[in-house]
Design a protein around this motif. Structure first.
Motif, mmCIF file in Angstrom:
data_model
loop_
_atom_site.group_PDB
_atom_site.id
_atom_site.type_symbol
_atom_site.label_atom_id
_atom_site.label_comp_id
_atom_site.label_asym_id
_atom_site.label_seq_id
_atom_site.Cartn_x
_atom_site.Cartn_y
_atom_site.Cartn_z
ATOM 1 N N ILE A 37 30.603 31.880 30.413
ATOM 2 C CA ILE A 37 29.920 30.659 29.978
ATOM 3 C C ILE A 37 29.324 30.018 31.226
ATOM 4 O O ILE A 37 30.022 29.863 32.234
ATOM 5 C CB ILE A 37 30.898 29.678 29.304
ATOM 6 N N LEU A 38 28.038 29.673 31.184
ATOM 7 C CA LEU A 38 27.448 28.956 32.313
ATOM 8 C C LEU A 38 27.617 27.461 32.083
ATOM 9 O O LEU A 38 26.848 26.832 31.356
ATOM 10 C CB LEU A 38 25.970 29.293 32.480
ATOM 11 N N GLY A 39 28.658 26.906 32.685
ATOM 12 C CA GLY A 39 28.830 25.458 32.689
ATOM 13 C C GLY A 39 28.085 24.875 33.874
ATOM 14 O O GLY A 39 28.226 25.353 35.003
ATOM 15 N N ILE A 40 27.294 23.850 33.648
ATOM 16 C CA ILE A 40 26.443 23.320 34.712
ATOM 17 C C ILE A 40 26.259 21.816 34.545
ATOM 18 O O ILE A 40 26.303 21.285 33.432
ATOM 19 C CB ILE A 40 25.078 24.054 34.730
ATOM 20 N N GLY A 41 26.070 21.135 35.668
ATOM 21 C CA GLY A 41 25.816 19.708 35.658
ATOM 22 C C GLY A 41 24.985 19.323 36.868
ATOM 23 O O GLY A 41 24.685 20.148 37.740
ATOM 24 N N ALA A 42 24.629 18.057 36.954
ATOM 25 C CA ALA A 42 23.724 17.588 37.995
ATOM 26 C C ALA A 42 24.403 17.381 39.339
ATOM 27 O O ALA A 42 23.734 17.336 40.373
ATOM 28 C CB ALA A 42 23.058 16.281 37.555
ATOM 29 N N GLY A 43 25.736 17.240 39.374
ATOM 30 C CA GLY A 43 26.451 17.011 40.626
ATOM 31 C C GLY A 43 26.714 15.542 40.877
ATOM 32 O O GLY A 43 25.910 14.685 40.505
ATOM 33 N N TRP A 44 27.854 15.270 41.566
ATOM 34 C CA TRP A 44 28.221 13.871 41.782
ATOM 35 C C TRP A 44 29.117 13.640 43.001
ATOM 36 O O TRP A 44 29.194 12.530 43.523
ATOM 37 C CB TRP A 44 28.974 13.339 40.561
ATOM 38 N N PHE A 45 29.802 14.680 43.511
ATOM 39 C CA PHE A 45 30.835 14.485 44.536
ATOM 40 C C PHE A 45 30.177 14.483 45.910
ATOM 41 O O PHE A 45 29.850 15.521 46.472
ATOM 42 C CB PHE A 45 31.881 15.589 44.413
ATOM 43 N N TRP A 74 36.367 24.782 38.708
ATOM 44 C CA TRP A 74 35.338 23.782 38.958
ATOM 45 C C TRP A 74 34.572 24.153 40.215
ATOM 46 O O TRP A 74 34.997 25.015 40.989
ATOM 47 C CB TRP A 74 35.887 22.364 39.018
ATOM 48 N N ASP A 75 33.427 23.520 40.401
ATOM 49 C CA ASP A 75 32.535 23.869 41.497
ATOM 50 C C ASP A 75 32.522 22.742 42.517
ATOM 51 O O ASP A 75 31.613 21.901 42.541
ATOM 52 C CB ASP A 75 31.122 24.142 40.956
ATOM 53 N N HIS A 76 33.555 22.727 43.354
ATOM 54 C CA HIS A 76 33.640 21.777 44.465
ATOM 55 C C HIS A 76 34.107 22.532 45.698
ATOM 56 O O HIS A 76 34.530 23.689 45.616
ATOM 57 C CB HIS A 76 34.604 20.640 44.125
ATOM 58 N N PHE A 77 34.046 21.860 46.842
ATOM 59 C CA PHE A 77 34.437 22.483 48.098
ATOM 60 C C PHE A 77 35.686 21.854 48.698
ATOM 61 O O PHE A 77 36.220 22.370 49.692
ATOM 62 C CB PHE A 77 33.278 22.402 49.097
ATOM 63 N N PHE A 78 36.133 20.749 48.117
ATOM 64 C CA PHE A 78 37.315 20.048 48.589
ATOM 65 C C PHE A 78 38.100 19.544 47.384
ATOM 66 O O PHE A 78 37.529 19.360 46.300
ATOM 67 C CB PHE A 78 36.926 18.856 49.474
ATOM 68 N N PRO A 79 39.406 19.307 47.534
ATOM 69 C CA PRO A 79 40.182 18.774 46.421
ATOM 70 C C PRO A 79 39.623 17.439 45.921
ATOM 71 O O PRO A 79 39.117 16.631 46.700
ATOM 72 C CB PRO A 79 41.582 18.591 47.024
ATOM 73 N N LEU A 80 39.747 17.228 44.625
ATOM 74 C CA LEU A 80 39.328 15.957 44.038
ATOM 75 C C LEU A 80 40.475 14.962 43.952
ATOM 76 O O LEU A 80 40.246 13.758 43.819
ATOM 77 C CB LEU A 80 38.749 16.195 42.637
ATOM 78 N N ARG A 81 41.695 15.462 43.995
ATOM 79 C CA ARG A 81 42.874 14.589 43.933
ATOM 80 C C ARG A 81 43.908 15.080 44.936
ATOM 81 O O ARG A 81 43.876 16.243 45.354
ATOM 82 C CB ARG A 81 43.462 14.580 42.520
ATOM 83 N N GLY A 82 44.820 14.205 45.288
ATOM 84 C CA GLY A 82 45.834 14.576 46.269
ATOM 85 C C GLY A 82 45.248 14.584 47.675
ATOM 86 O O GLY A 82 44.310 13.848 47.984
ATOM 87 N N ASP A 83 45.805 15.419 48.528
ATOM 88 C CA ASP A 83 45.365 15.533 49.910
ATOM 89 C C ASP A 83 43.897 15.957 49.942
ATOM 90 O O ASP A 83 43.545 17.071 49.531
ATOM 91 C CB ASP A 83 46.232 16.558 50.640
ATOM 92 N N ALA A 84 43.030 15.081 50.437
ATOM 93 C CA ALA A 84 41.597 15.362 50.427
ATOM 94 C C ALA A 84 41.229 16.557 51.293
ATOM 95 O O ALA A 84 40.151 17.137 51.125
ATOM 96 C CB ALA A 84 40.827 14.131 50.901
#
Length: 256
Positions: A101-109, A37-47
């Motif tokens: 595969i280019l998976g892409i979305g608008a962003g939300w986090f 996934w394309d994030h910079f920090f964990p989404l669950r657990g220790d932030a």
């Protein structure tokens, strides 16, 4: 469409050696696709736990793997200039021998945006940016030297009924739905309405993808009946338990 199984190796709470091993085990098990996934920090657990960047990792996976398709579920359009993203995708496509595969979305986090200095803005503005980015990405691929090894499949994640699904209808080869079987069925019908409006037969041209967290005997058939053919199981660090992935692979193989 062929039933396919993916695993999302979530790049959180683990050393990279554990991620590399989870990728190896996933390919050995027989999954069709490995996502991150394309994030910079964990989404669950220790932030503030351990976490690694998406596209650098995809380049490593392109060299590590031999058979599986790879990609992000999903890339945030906001984090990179669309032309740069297109060139990154083209490069990983070549590195992998045509398995990206280019998976892409608008962003939300919102934390990603705030900590890395991106403007979060509104959901509407982010979706509009995604709509603007899609033709730019395709144009950059067409102008590249060398061009991609294939028409890189585009997977768009999101469920906005008026705007996001319209972008899916116009540009995507696959759509990732967030929600239960009722949501999938209803929004899939709306996607097909958008497809008719833009002149694409999305019922046959756009694969339906969904995340699953229960064994196949509990949820698979209703999802298949609703049109889903790509099923993704998430796995997080530090241990990356793939036991549920094994069950879904056995189910897939029994259907063939």
């Amino acid at each position: 469409m062929t039933l396919r199984i993916a695993v999302q190796i979530q790049p959180q709470h683990a050393d990279y050696s554990a991620i590399r091993d989870a990728v190896r085990r996933s390919e050995d098990l027989g999954v069709d696709i490995i996502f991150n996934w394309d994030h910079f920090f964990p989404l669950r657990g220790d932030a503030d736990g351990k976490h690694f960047e998406c596209w650098t990792m995809l380049g490593a996976w392109a060299e590590q793997t031999e058979r599986v398709e790879i990609g992000a579920l999903v890339t945030c359009n906001s984090y990179r200039n669309p032309d740069l993203l297109a060139d990154m995708a083209r490069t990983v496509d070549h590195m992998s021998g045509g398995r990206l595969i280019l998976g892409i979305g608008a962003g939300w986090f919102e934390r990603d945006y705030d900590d890395f200095g991106y403007e979060f803005g509104t959901a509407g503005a982010r979706i509009a940016d995604l709509a603007e980015a899609m033709p730019r990405i395709k144009a950059r691929w067409a102008a590249s030297n060398p061009t991609p090894t294939r028409d890189i499949p585009i997977l768009i994640g999101g469920g906005g009924e008026k705007k996001t699904l319209r972008i899916v209808a116009e540009h995507a080869d696959a759509w990732h739905s967030f929600g239960d079987v009722t949501t999938l069925r209803r929004k899939s019908a709306i996607l097909d309405e958008h497809g008719a409006a833009v002149g694409r037969d999305t019922a046959t041209l756009v694969e339906r993808s969904i995340g699953v967290s229960a064994p196949p005997e509990a949820v698979a058939q209703p999802l298949v009946d609703a049109g889903a053919t790509l099923f993704t199981i998430g796995a997080s660090g530090p241990d990356y338990d793939l036991s549920l992935v094994e069950k879904w692979i056995a189910w897939r193989d029994a259907q063939r």
